[in-house]
Design a protein around this motif. Structure first.
Motif, PDB file in Angstrom:
ATOM      1  N   THR A 411       9.763  13.439  -7.187  1.00 24.86           N
ATOM      2  CA  THR A 411       9.713  12.435  -6.126  1.00 24.86           C
ATOM      3  C   THR A 411       8.392  11.682  -6.078  1.00 24.86           C
ATOM      4  OG1 THR A 411       9.039  14.159  -4.559  1.00 24.86           O
ATOM      5  CG2 THR A 411      11.388  13.643  -4.693  1.00 24.86           C
ATOM      6  N   VAL A 412       7.476  11.950  -6.984  1.00 21.94           N
ATOM      7  CA  VAL A 412       6.244  11.185  -7.095  1.00 21.94           C
ATOM      8  C   VAL A 412       6.214  10.545  -8.475  1.00 21.94           C
ATOM      9  CG1 VAL A 412       4.885  13.145  -7.950  1.00 21.94           C
ATOM     10  CG2 VAL A 412       3.729  11.247  -6.795  1.00 21.94           C
ATOM     11  N   GLU A 413       5.658   9.353  -8.568  1.00 21.66           N
ATOM     12  CA  GLU A 413       5.638   8.640  -9.855  1.00 21.66           C
ATOM     13  C   GLU A 413       4.343   7.864 -10.000  1.00 21.66           C
ATOM     14  OE1 GLU A 413       8.502   5.329 -10.016  1.00 21.66           O
ATOM     15  OE2 GLU A 413       8.718   5.570  -7.852  1.00 21.66           O
ATOM     16  N   ILE A 414       3.972   7.644 -11.254  1.00 23.79           N
ATOM     17  CA  ILE A 414       2.799   6.843 -11.594  1.00 23.79           C
ATOM     18  C   ILE A 414       3.289   5.493 -12.084  1.00 23.79           C
ATOM     19  CG2 ILE A 414       0.796   6.647 -13.108  1.00 23.79           C
ATOM     20  CD1 ILE A 414       0.721   9.701 -13.216  1.00 23.79           C
ATOM     21  N   ILE A 415       2.800   4.434 -11.482  1.00 25.44           N
ATOM     22  CA  ILE A 415       3.156   3.065 -11.874  1.00 25.44           C
ATOM     23  C   ILE A 415       1.968   2.497 -12.626  1.00 25.44           C
ATOM     24  CG2 ILE A 415       3.881   0.797 -11.065  1.00 25.44           C
ATOM     25  CD1 ILE A 415       4.904   2.182  -8.512  1.00 25.44           C
ATOM     26  N   ALA A 416       2.090   2.391 -13.929  1.00 23.51           N
ATOM     27  CA  ALA A 416       0.959   2.011 -14.786  1.00 23.51           C
ATOM     28  C   ALA A 416       1.329   0.785 -15.611  1.00 23.51           C
ATOM     29  CB  ALA A 416       0.576   3.175 -15.704  1.00 23.51           C
ATOM     30  N   PRO A 417       0.655  -0.335 -15.407  1.00 26.32           N
ATOM     31  CA  PRO A 417       0.924  -1.538 -16.206  1.00 26.32           C
ATOM     32  C   PRO A 417       0.367  -1.384 -17.613  1.00 26.32           C
ATOM     33  CG  PRO A 417      -0.936  -1.924 -14.764  1.00 26.32           C
ATOM     34  CD  PRO A 417      -0.403  -0.563 -14.411  1.00 26.32           C
ATOM     35  N   LYS A 435       3.096   6.369  -6.368  1.00 25.38           N
ATOM     36  CA  LYS A 435       4.053   6.189  -5.278  1.00 25.38           C
ATOM     37  C   LYS A 435       4.737   7.512  -4.969  1.00 25.38           C
ATOM     38  CE  LYS A 435       8.119   3.617  -3.727  1.00 25.38           C
ATOM     39  NZ  LYS A 435       9.129   2.571  -4.051  1.00 25.38           N
ATOM     40  N   ASN A 436       4.856   7.806  -3.689  1.00 26.50           N
ATOM     41  CA  ASN A 436       5.512   9.026  -3.233  1.00 26.50           C
ATOM     42  C   ASN A 436       6.833   8.678  -2.556  1.00 26.50           C
ATOM     43  OD1 ASN A 436       6.033  11.696  -2.379  1.00 26.50           O
ATOM     44  ND2 ASN A 436       5.015  11.311  -0.415  1.00 26.50           N
ATOM     45  N   SER A 437       7.935   9.145  -3.116  1.00 27.38           N
ATOM     46  CA  SER A 437       9.254   8.938  -2.519  1.00 27.38           C
ATOM     47  C   SER A 437       9.748  10.164  -1.774  1.00 27.38           C
ATOM     48  CB  SER A 437      10.273   8.556  -3.607  1.00 27.38           C
ATOM     49  OG  SER A 437       9.902   7.361  -4.243  1.00 27.38           O
ATOM     50  N   GLY A 438       8.954  11.238  -1.771  1.00 25.39           N
ATOM     51  CA  GLY A 438       9.344  12.473  -1.108  1.00 25.39           C
ATOM     52  C   GLY A 438       8.604  12.677   0.196  1.00 25.39           C
ATOM     53  N   PRO A 439       8.581  13.915   0.694  1.00 22.85           N
ATOM     54  CA  PRO A 439       7.875  14.204   1.940  1.00 22.85           C
ATOM     55  C   PRO A 439       6.376  13.952   1.804  1.00 22.85           C
ATOM     56  CG  PRO A 439       9.343  16.007   1.305  1.00 22.85           C
ATOM     57  CD  PRO A 439       9.264  15.097   0.139  1.00 22.85           C
ATOM     58  N   ALA A 440       5.716  13.774   2.948  1.00 24.84           N
ATOM     59  CA  ALA A 440       4.262  13.569   2.952  1.00 24.84           C
ATOM     60  C   ALA A 440       3.572  14.735   2.246  1.00 24.84           C
ATOM     61  CB  ALA A 440       3.764  13.442   4.388  1.00 24.84           C
ATOM     62  N   ASP A 441       2.543  14.406   1.461  1.00 25.98           N
ATOM     63  CA  ASP A 441       1.895  15.434   0.659  1.00 25.98           C
ATOM     64  C   ASP A 441       0.503  14.960   0.271  1.00 25.98           C
ATOM     65  OD1 ASP A 441       1.512  17.751  -0.786  1.00 25.98           O
ATOM     66  OD2 ASP A 441       3.247  17.487  -2.107  1.00 25.98           O
ATOM     67  N   THR A 442      -0.305  15.887  -0.211  1.00 24.58           N
ATOM     68  CA  THR A 442      -1.614  15.585  -0.777  1.00 24.58           C
ATOM     69  C   THR A 442      -1.533  15.739  -2.285  1.00 24.58           C
ATOM     70  OG1 THR A 442      -2.769  16.317   1.210  1.00 24.58           O
ATOM     71  CG2 THR A 442      -4.051  16.217  -0.823  1.00 24.58           C
ATOM     72  N   LEU A 464      -0.342  10.921   0.801  1.00 23.64           N
ATOM     73  CA  LEU A 464       0.654   9.858   0.893  1.00 23.64           C
ATOM     74  C   LEU A 464       1.812  10.313   1.758  1.00 23.64           C
ATOM     75  CD1 LEU A 464       0.872   8.574  -2.815  1.00 23.64           C
ATOM     76  CD2 LEU A 464      -0.129   7.361  -0.863  1.00 23.64           C
ATOM     77  N   GLY A 465       2.266   9.433   2.634  1.00 22.84           N
ATOM     78  CA  GLY A 465       3.486   9.669   3.375  1.00 22.84           C
ATOM     79  C   GLY A 465       4.692   9.258   2.554  1.00 22.84           C
ATOM     80  N   THR A 466       5.869   9.426   3.097  1.00 23.56           N
ATOM     81  CA  THR A 466       7.094   9.044   2.395  1.00 23.56           C
ATOM     82  C   THR A 466       7.110   7.543   2.135  1.00 23.56           C
ATOM     83  OG1 THR A 466       8.273  10.860   3.467  1.00 23.56           O
ATOM     84  CG2 THR A 466       9.607   9.110   2.482  1.00 23.56           C
ATOM     85  N   ASN A 467       7.407   7.170   0.883  1.00 24.77           N
ATOM     86  CA  ASN A 467       7.488   5.770   0.440  1.00 24.77           C
ATOM     87  C   ASN A 467       6.150   5.039   0.516  1.00 24.77           C
ATOM     88  OD1 ASN A 467      10.261   5.904  -0.190  1.00 24.77           O
ATOM     89  ND2 ASN A 467      10.796   5.526   1.956  1.00 24.77           N
ATOM     90  N   GLN A 468       5.047   5.769   0.544  1.00 29.60           N
ATOM     91  CA  GLN A 468       3.742   5.141   0.491  1.00 29.60           C
ATOM     92  C   GLN A 468       3.223   5.077  -0.940  1.00 29.60           C
ATOM     93  OE1 GLN A 468       1.074   7.174   3.222  1.00 29.60           O
ATOM     94  NE2 GLN A 468       1.633   5.800   4.902  1.00 29.60           N
ATOM     95  N   THR A 469       2.348   4.095  -1.183  1.00 32.38           N
ATOM     96  CA  THR A 469       1.780   3.864  -2.512  1.00 32.38           C
ATOM     97  C   THR A 469       0.261   3.820  -2.420  1.00 32.38           C
ATOM     98  OG1 THR A 469       3.735   2.605  -3.193  1.00 32.38           O
ATOM     99  CG2 THR A 469       1.744   2.312  -4.491  1.00 32.38           C
ATOM    100  N   LYS A 470      -0.400   4.400  -3.410  1.00 30.46           N
ATOM    101  CA  LYS A 470      -1.867   4.402  -3.451  1.00 30.46           C
ATOM    102  C   LYS A 470      -2.361   3.637  -4.668  1.00 30.46           C
ATOM    103  CE  LYS A 470      -5.778   5.888  -1.691  1.00 30.46           C
ATOM    104  NZ  LYS A 470      -6.165   5.564  -0.294  1.00 30.46           N
TER     105      LYS A 470
END
Length: 539
Positions: A411-417, A435-442, A464-470
């Motif tokens: 449920t977490v992914e790395i978006i790398a151009p 990007k985190n698509s799952g529950p809030a986590d560190t 990151l909270g759910t659906n948040q991106t860093k």
């Protein structure tokens, strides 16, 4: 098919690991150095060792896929990297076979090495020190031209016997069958006519180790073969001291340990007394055939103006997301093809009837023979799974093939151009996202690269909270004396409480220092390892 074998002493792998981990002390005696060069297996006094860091570095030595053999007499002290190693290996097409010989000097405490080999589509088995010379004989069973996978299962010994069936078709010229695993007892292999396979039978070759048995069967009979694993009261094939090579506790934070399809050889230790964890076994069936799952890719659409296309995603897919997929089948002899996602208990999670992609009618384009490509959209399951392909051959037999390895959705992914080229003496800041698509986590973000030019990651730890991106910034510095026109691949891992994912970026090419022109972090160049492919819209 030509087979290329590359042998590197474990001392080099350990040196590379020292560059990555920075915490290995110097070799202290010749006993350590002889680990890669003798006919026997010897203890070196190091327990545990950074095996996974060494493997991450060793991947840079294999750029086009293949089989990697790990010989070790010590367990890993960096099991937190095991998921990264497994995912990177699968992305690079590397199958890891692990040979462990430290049952007495540095026994395994968990199933990390076993699970790692399993996840790459490789194998794990254990050897006594006296059996190291038998490794040469294993080549007959492990190095197979036109290799294909038919079936695999990682299971647990129960009170009752367990029966597994494997369809064998007429396009399978040779079958390799292995049944190994802690406590596996009273193994019976039967042909379609119900006759039991014996080592003295014509067209049958067998090698027996204290930890398992391997069969090679040429021209196997067409039909349904079976493998039976007896219950806990069965009599062991080989009596040896117990080897706790697959323990129930999983240090990889994947949740409860699954039993199901596996593509590995597990160490066979017969009649382990009063095991604290369930006794486990594995079955692997492979062979030589013109029908094979060449690739099964999870894709994403890349819109680059007038030339959009699909490229392979980075890392593991996200559960619940509708994702394009493409199957490439070496299909000489295959009339139909159906894809199945099977859970690790063998249950069918999804059945996919992907449409075949027609070849171009343009006579100027080269058309490959014997290959078929299928494309469509799927919804990613939430549980780990294997990819099987089943169908009918051109002469009416049922066939079954398997994509090596395990898909573990995250449920977490790395978006790398894509990353731009860089010159010797130059620095650049590469920008990416998590990007985190799952529950809030560190989360923790780490990275390694082939040439050690990564100078920093900011931030490396974040919540990151759910659906948040860093947004992430990665600093890369190339020394002025760096050799030009060589490649550097960056490998990122993000890890939360119970989720992991990875991304491979590059290769970045260091150019001749003839210009000081700045290169932006989003510059797209042909050095990007992704390959864009055009497919019709899924219908």
């Amino acid at each position: 098919m030509a087979v290329v074998v590359v042998i590197a002493p474990f001392e080099r792998a350990r040196r590379l690991a020292r560059q990555a981990a920075g915490d290995l002390r110097r070799a202290e005696d010749a006993g350590r150095r002889r680990r890669g060069g003798g006919a026997g297996a010897f203890g070196g006094g190091d327990c545990p060792e950074p095996l996974n860091a060494a493997l991450l570095r060793a991947f840079s030595e294999i750029r086009s896929g293949g089989d990697m053999l790990l010989f070790t007499d010590a367990r890993a002290k960096d099991s937190h990297l095991a998921f990264s190693v497994g995912t990177f290996a699968r992305s690079a097409g590397i199958r890891l076979t692990s040979v462990f010989s430290g049952a007495n000097s540095c026994p395994l405490l968990d199933g990390g090495l076993s699970t790692l080999s399993f996840d790459t589509g490789g194998q794990f088995f254990s050897l006594d020190e006296s059996e190291a010379g038998l490794l040469a004989n294993l080549g007959h069973f492990l190095a197979v031209p036109n290799q294909t996978e038919l079936f695999s299962r990682l299971g647990t010994i129960g009170a009752a016997a367990q029966l597994y069936t494997i369809p064998v078709d007429s396009f399978l010229n040779r079958m390799i069958l292995s049944v190994t695993g802690t406590g596996a007892t009273n193994i019976v292999v039967r042909r379609p006519d119900n006759s039991i396979v014996q080592s003295t039978d014509p067209n049958v070759s067998q090698i027996s180790l204290s930890s398992g048995t391997f069969y090679s069967i040429t021209n196997p009979a067409v039909g349904t073969w079976s493998v039976e694993i007896a219950g806990t009261l069965g009599f062991g094939m080989n009596q040896t001291s117990p080897l706790d090579v697959i323990a129930a506790e999983n240090e990889l934070n994947f949740g409860q340990r699954e039993s199901g399809p596996s593509n590995q050889f597990e160490a066979l230790a017969a009649l382990a007394p009063a095991a604290q964890a369930p006794q486990e076994f594995s079955i692997r069936v492979a062979g030589e055939s013109t029908i094979d799952v060449t690739s099964f890719d999870f894709l994403e659409l890349v819109d680059r103006g007038p030339h959009p296309g699909f490229r392979q995603i980075m890392g593991a897919p996200v559960p619940g997301r509708v994702t394009p997929v493409a199957l490439t089948l070496s299909a000489t002899g295959a009339a139909t093809a159906t894809v199945q996602f099977r859970g690790l208990d063998g249950s069918i999670l999804q059945t996919l009837n992907l449409p075949e992609v027609p070849w171009s009618t343009d006579p100027s384009e080269v058309r490959a023979t014997g290959w078929k490509v299928y494309f469509g959209d799927v919804t990613i399951p939430s549980a780990p799974f294997n990819v099987y392909v089943t169908g009918q051959t051109t002469n009416g037999n049922t066939y079954q093939r398997l994509l090596p390895g395990v898909i573990r959705p995250q449920t977490v992914e790395i978006i790398a151009p894509p990353i731009g080229n860089i010159q010797p003496g130059q620095s650049m800041t590469y920008q990416m996202q998590v990007k985190n698509s799952g529950p809030a986590d560190t989360f923790q973000l780490t990275a390694v690269d082939d040439e050690n030019y990564l100078a920093g990651i900011s931030p490396a730890s974040f919540s990151l909270g759910t659906n948040q991106t860093k947004d992430i910034k990665v600093l890369i510095r190339v020394p002025a004396n760096a050799a030009p026109l060589t490649l550097d691949t960056l490998r990122f891992t993000v890890q939360g409480t119970n989720v992991h994912n990875t991304a491979i970026v590059g290769p970045l090419m260091r150019r001749f220092g003839l210009s000081r022109t700045a290169i932006g972090p989003q510059t797209a160049t042909t050095s990007d390892r992704s390959v864009e492919t055009s497919y019709p819209a899924a219908g």
